[in-house]
Design a protein around this motif. Sequence first.
Motif, PDB file in Angstrom:
ATOM      1  N   ARG A 133      20.674 -26.148  -7.386  1.00  0.00           N
ATOM      2  CA  ARG A 133      19.430 -25.367  -7.476  1.00  0.00           C
ATOM      3  C   ARG A 133      18.209 -26.293  -7.466  1.00  0.00           C
ATOM      4  NH1 ARG A 133      20.428 -20.318  -6.031  1.00  0.00           N
ATOM      5  NH2 ARG A 133      22.298 -19.504  -7.024  1.00  0.00           N
ATOM      6  N   ALA A 134      18.285 -27.393  -8.181  1.00  0.00           N
ATOM      7  CA  ALA A 134      17.172 -28.352  -8.194  1.00  0.00           C
ATOM      8  C   ALA A 134      16.974 -28.953  -6.806  1.00  0.00           C
ATOM      9  CB  ALA A 134      17.440 -29.441  -9.225  1.00  0.00           C
ATOM     10  N   TRP A 135      18.050 -29.279  -6.125  1.00  0.00           N
ATOM     11  CA  TRP A 135      17.984 -29.819  -4.760  1.00  0.00           C
ATOM     12  C   TRP A 135      17.340 -28.813  -3.823  1.00  0.00           C
ATOM     13  CZ3 TRP A 135      21.369 -28.201  -0.612  1.00  0.00           C
ATOM     14  CH2 TRP A 135      21.274 -28.996   0.549  1.00  0.00           C
ATOM     15  N   LEU A 136      17.744 -27.557  -3.941  1.00  0.00           N
ATOM     16  CA  LEU A 136      17.152 -26.520  -3.105  1.00  0.00           C
ATOM     17  C   LEU A 136      15.660 -26.361  -3.394  1.00  0.00           C
ATOM     18  CD1 LEU A 136      19.957 -23.820  -3.183  1.00  0.00           C
ATOM     19  CD2 LEU A 136      19.203 -25.130  -1.168  1.00  0.00           C
ATOM     20  N   ALA A 137      15.290 -26.391  -4.664  1.00  0.00           N
ATOM     21  CA  ALA A 137      13.881 -26.241  -5.038  1.00  0.00           C
ATOM     22  C   ALA A 137      13.049 -27.428  -4.503  1.00  0.00           C
ATOM     23  CB  ALA A 137      13.745 -26.135  -6.552  1.00  0.00           C
ATOM     24  N   VAL A 176      21.617 -22.167   0.977  1.00  0.00           N
ATOM     25  CA  VAL A 176      21.712 -23.542   1.474  1.00  0.00           C
ATOM     26  C   VAL A 176      21.497 -23.545   2.991  1.00  0.00           C
ATOM     27  CG1 VAL A 176      23.266 -25.516   1.782  1.00  0.00           C
ATOM     28  CG2 VAL A 176      23.158 -24.345  -0.428  1.00  0.00           C
ATOM     29  N   GLY A 177      22.005 -22.513   3.649  1.00  0.00           N
ATOM     30  CA  GLY A 177      21.759 -22.337   5.087  1.00  0.00           C
ATOM     31  C   GLY A 177      22.253 -23.479   5.942  1.00  0.00           C
ATOM     32  N   ASP A 178      21.371 -24.023   6.756  1.00  0.00           N
ATOM     33  CA  ASP A 178      21.772 -25.063   7.706  1.00  0.00           C
ATOM     34  C   ASP A 178      21.762 -26.466   7.104  1.00  0.00           C
ATOM     35  OD1 ASP A 178      19.052 -25.486   7.480  1.00  0.00           O
ATOM     36  OD2 ASP A 178      18.641 -25.344   9.630  1.00  0.00           O
ATOM     37  N   ARG A 179      21.642 -26.554   5.790  1.00  0.00           N
ATOM     38  CA  ARG A 179      21.614 -27.861   5.118  1.00  0.00           C
ATOM     39  C   ARG A 179      22.958 -28.215   4.477  1.00  0.00           C
ATOM     40  NH1 ARG A 179      16.338 -26.833   1.650  1.00  0.00           N
ATOM     41  NH2 ARG A 179      17.360 -24.825   1.528  1.00  0.00           N
ATOM     42  N   LEU A 180      24.018 -27.561   4.918  1.00  0.00           N
ATOM     43  CA  LEU A 180      25.340 -27.750   4.312  1.00  0.00           C
ATOM     44  C   LEU A 180      25.824 -29.194   4.360  1.00  0.00           C
ATOM     45  CD1 LEU A 180      26.948 -24.572   5.859  1.00  0.00           C
ATOM     46  CD2 LEU A 180      26.433 -24.913   3.431  1.00  0.00           C
ATOM     47  N   ASP A 181      25.397 -29.927   5.381  1.00  0.00           N
ATOM     48  CA  ASP A 181      25.882 -31.292   5.562  1.00  0.00           C
ATOM     49  C   ASP A 181      24.832 -32.350   5.225  1.00  0.00           C
ATOM     50  OD1 ASP A 181      28.560 -30.639   6.442  1.00  0.00           O
ATOM     51  OD2 ASP A 181      27.644 -29.886   8.276  1.00  0.00           O
ATOM     52  N   GLU A 182      23.757 -31.950   4.535  1.00  0.00           N
ATOM     53  CA  GLU A 182      22.738 -32.904   4.093  1.00  0.00           C
ATOM     54  C   GLU A 182      23.119 -33.463   2.728  1.00  0.00           C
ATOM     55  OE1 GLU A 182      18.754 -31.433   3.822  1.00  0.00           O
ATOM     56  OE2 GLU A 182      18.797 -30.615   5.869  1.00  0.00           O
ATOM     57  N   PRO A 183      22.990 -34.769   2.548  1.00  0.00           N
ATOM     58  CA  PRO A 183      23.216 -35.334   1.215  1.00  0.00           C
ATOM     59  C   PRO A 183      22.175 -34.816   0.229  1.00  0.00           C
ATOM     60  CG  PRO A 183      23.104 -37.057   2.898  1.00  0.00           C
ATOM     61  CD  PRO A 183      22.682 -35.773   3.543  1.00  0.00           C
TER      62      PRO A 183
END
Length: 163
Positions: free
Chosen positions: A156-160, A28-35
């Motif tokens: 996982r879908a969000w990351l993809a 997830v990295g630096d996207r921890l606070d992204e909706p």
Amino acid sequence: MTDVDPRPAITAGLKADQQEWRELVAEVGDRLDEPGPMGAWTFRDLAAHIMGWRERTIRRLDAVADGQPDPPDPWPAGMDDDDAINDWYQAQAAGRETADILEEMDASHDRLAAALERIPVDTLVDPQGIPWLGGVSAADTDWVSHFHEEHEPTVRAWLADRG
């Protein structure tokens, strides 16, 4: 008494899940606070949600280990709708640092294992040993299934989708 102690296998499973969690957090990295991982919820929100329910489970297991009655739920009395309870957990996490929530979530694997380690083997393997497990023994319970079944696929879908 059983000849097989399930605690090493339970602990090993929780350790493996802890490593998977760490790898997912890194992904997830630096996207921890992204909706996005759960609609409007961020990954941080998801971690707070899982952590709230896990804390409740750890408290309940600690009570079993100590021979105490099941502790009261942490949310306000009369709140029985899961969505309302989830909202309550989110409100409790408001203002907390993301890093603190993730650190607590990571450490919860060890705390969950420690709580289970304190419970006698006979109780762990007895399908009636912990009544709130609904006839499934603690040794046969997947303590992390909620995340993997209900939330990990959407993460996982969000990351993809995010590339």
